[in-house]
Design a protein around this motif. Structure first.
Motif, PDB file in Angstrom:
ATOM      1  N   ASP A 132     -38.342 -30.266 -12.146  1.00 21.14           N
ATOM      2  CA  ASP A 132     -36.915 -30.064 -11.872  1.00 21.14           C
ATOM      3  C   ASP A 132     -36.311 -29.229 -12.994  1.00 21.14           C
ATOM      4  O   ASP A 132     -36.137 -29.703 -14.123  1.00 21.14           O
ATOM      5  CB  ASP A 132     -36.225 -31.422 -11.775  1.00 21.14           C
ATOM      6  CG  ASP A 132     -34.800 -31.317 -11.246  1.00 21.14           C
ATOM      7  OD1 ASP A 132     -34.166 -30.272 -11.481  1.00 21.14           O
ATOM      8  OD2 ASP A 132     -34.325 -32.293 -10.632  1.00 21.14           O
ATOM      9  N   ALA A 133     -35.948 -27.993 -12.675  1.00 21.36           N
ATOM     10  CA  ALA A 133     -35.479 -27.048 -13.692  1.00 21.36           C
ATOM     11  C   ALA A 133     -34.087 -27.360 -14.210  1.00 21.36           C
ATOM     12  O   ALA A 133     -33.654 -26.761 -15.207  1.00 21.36           O
ATOM     13  CB  ALA A 133     -35.517 -25.632 -13.130  1.00 21.36           C
ATOM     14  N   GLU A 134     -33.367 -28.265 -13.570  1.00 21.81           N
ATOM     15  CA  GLU A 134     -32.013 -28.598 -14.021  1.00 21.81           C
ATOM     16  C   GLU A 134     -32.021 -29.391 -15.331  1.00 21.81           C
ATOM     17  O   GLU A 134     -31.019 -29.448 -16.037  1.00 21.81           O
ATOM     18  CB  GLU A 134     -31.273 -29.399 -12.949  1.00 21.81           C
ATOM     19  CG  GLU A 134     -31.002 -28.628 -11.665  1.00 21.81           C
ATOM     20  CD  GLU A 134     -30.034 -27.475 -11.880  1.00 21.81           C
ATOM     21  OE1 GLU A 134     -29.222 -27.543 -12.823  1.00 21.81           O
ATOM     22  OE2 GLU A 134     -30.101 -26.508 -11.113  1.00 21.81           O
ATOM     23  N   PRO A 156     -42.097 -26.395 -16.288  1.00 25.30           N
ATOM     24  CA  PRO A 156     -42.420 -25.435 -15.219  1.00 25.30           C
ATOM     25  C   PRO A 156     -43.037 -26.164 -14.026  1.00 25.30           C
ATOM     26  O   PRO A 156     -43.971 -26.955 -14.177  1.00 25.30           O
ATOM     27  CB  PRO A 156     -43.433 -24.506 -15.882  1.00 25.30           C
ATOM     28  CG  PRO A 156     -43.097 -24.569 -17.338  1.00 25.30           C
ATOM     29  CD  PRO A 156     -42.673 -25.987 -17.582  1.00 25.30           C
ATOM     30  N   LYS A 205     -32.612 -30.190 -19.131  1.00 24.06           N
ATOM     31  CA  LYS A 205     -32.691 -29.438 -20.379  1.00 24.06           C
ATOM     32  C   LYS A 205     -32.949 -30.407 -21.535  1.00 24.06           C
ATOM     33  O   LYS A 205     -32.482 -31.551 -21.526  1.00 24.06           O
ATOM     34  CB  LYS A 205     -31.385 -28.677 -20.641  1.00 24.06           C
ATOM     35  CG  LYS A 205     -30.936 -27.793 -19.484  1.00 24.06           C
ATOM     36  CD  LYS A 205     -31.945 -26.698 -19.171  1.00 24.06           C
ATOM     37  CE  LYS A 205     -31.466 -25.822 -18.000  1.00 24.06           C
ATOM     38  NZ  LYS A 205     -32.498 -24.832 -17.595  1.00 24.06           N
TER      39      LYS A 205
END
Length: 341
Positions: A328-330, A325, A332
């Motif tokens: 970089d939300a990309e 959070p 995984k």
């Protein structure tokens, strides 16, 4: 966050592993006559109990290519005459016993050859030979291992690593030995080529990742989407992770690491364990990226320490927030299936 191109520009770097000599860079060119004579005579001489030291003048005969390559061989070395070669061959043929001490003593060439803890050039360093001058050290070896993985320096290649007992104890690629063969004559071969292991521990993976931090003569391996490093792996982020996982050279790409279920499976952020991956597989080769999770930096899990191979720097070991959070939300999280959990 750079990634290699799916079809990158042509590169002349041989995808075969190139050797870990950090300062030699010398080619091992020899005249055809000299090479032929050595290939036929040296093993027989070793079997006859004639020390390889007595053969060193012939092995190090000065040639323009040797001097230009920085091997420091004297141009005044005297080559063996044909009569001498014949005499040595005859003596070898008439001798039935092998003197192990003579057969296990060999000259080296180049500088700063790394001696490894195991018969794997990615294993930790336990020492170095020829630290300050080309060929200054001779090595003794009690056995050698065919690793099945070719390493090269210049025109010389070998799949063998010798277990040396002096001047350092450990494993050294036979390419560092100044002989024209790809294995040590008169030295027993133990084991056989080992395929990549489907298992392996997380710590072993992290140890392999750490080797690139100092593999470049004490510095990090530089970043490149087109070149391969001395161990045969591409020098970008996915090539680096492929190396740490022990995948086939030169390594898969970031999309493969994220989508091939024979390599990884998706997990949650809360499941991250040392050796897991955080991958951004979206976009193109200029923004895809993958890093290796090592540990959380705090109880709040607001950052973590990771290994990565990044553009403009090379191999790094630093604090990151990719995938968290505020980060970089990309990115995984994924777990290598080789760990079996």
């Amino acid at each position: 966050m750079y990634e290699h191109r799916t079809t990158h520009t042509a590169d002349t770097t041989n995808p075969t592993e190139t050797l870990e000599s950090t300062g030699g860079g010398a080619h091992r060119g020899r005249s055809p006559l000299r090479r032929t004579m050595l290939r036929k005579v040296l093993p027989a001489v070793a079997a006859a109990g004639i020390g390889v030291a007595g053969f060193a003048g012939f092995a190090h005969g000065g040639e323009a290519s040797d001097a230009a390559a920085g091997r420091g061989h004297a141009a005044t070395k005297t080559a063996l005459s044909r009569d001498t070669v014949s005499a040595l061959t005859a003596r070898a043929a008439n001798t039935g016993a092998i003197r192990k001490a003579a057969a296990a003593d060999f000259p080296t060439w180049g500088t700063r050859w790394v001696v490894h803890a195991t018969a794997d050039i990615n294993s930790p360093s336990v020492g170095m030979i020829n630290k300050s001058a080309p060929g200054q050290d001779r090595i003794t070896a009690d056995y050698q291992v065919d690793t099945g993985r070719k390493v090269c320096e210049g025109s010389a290649c070998s799949t063998y690593m010798a277990h040396i007992t002096g001047p350092v104890t450990g494993f050294l690629s036979v390419v560092a030995v100044d002989i024209p063969e790809d294995r040590l004559p008169g030295v027993p071969v133990q084991g056989s080529p080992q395929p990549p292991q489907p298992g392996g521990s997380r710590q072993e993976m992290l140890n392999r990742a750490a080797t690139w931090l100092t593999a470049n003569n004490g510095a990090q391996v530089p970043y490149s989407q087109a070149k391969v490093w001395k161990d045969g792996y591409r020098q970008d982020c996915s090539g680096y992770v492929s190396m740490a996982l022990g995948l086939p050279t030169p390594g898969t790409n970031t999309v493969g690491l994220a989508t091939d279920r024979n390599i990884t499976r998706p997990i949650s952020l809360g499941e991250l364990t040392p050796g897991d991956l955080l991958i951004d597989a979206a976009g193109d080769n200029n923004n895809r990226h993958v890093v290796i999770f090592e540990k959380w930096n705090n109880d709040a899990h607001s950052s973590y320490t990771a290994f990565e191979q990044r553009g403009g720097h090379g191999t790094d070991h630093r604090t990151l927030t990719y995938g968290l959070p505020g980060g970089d939300a990309e990115f995984k999280p994924y777990r290598p299936v080789k760990f079996g959990d």
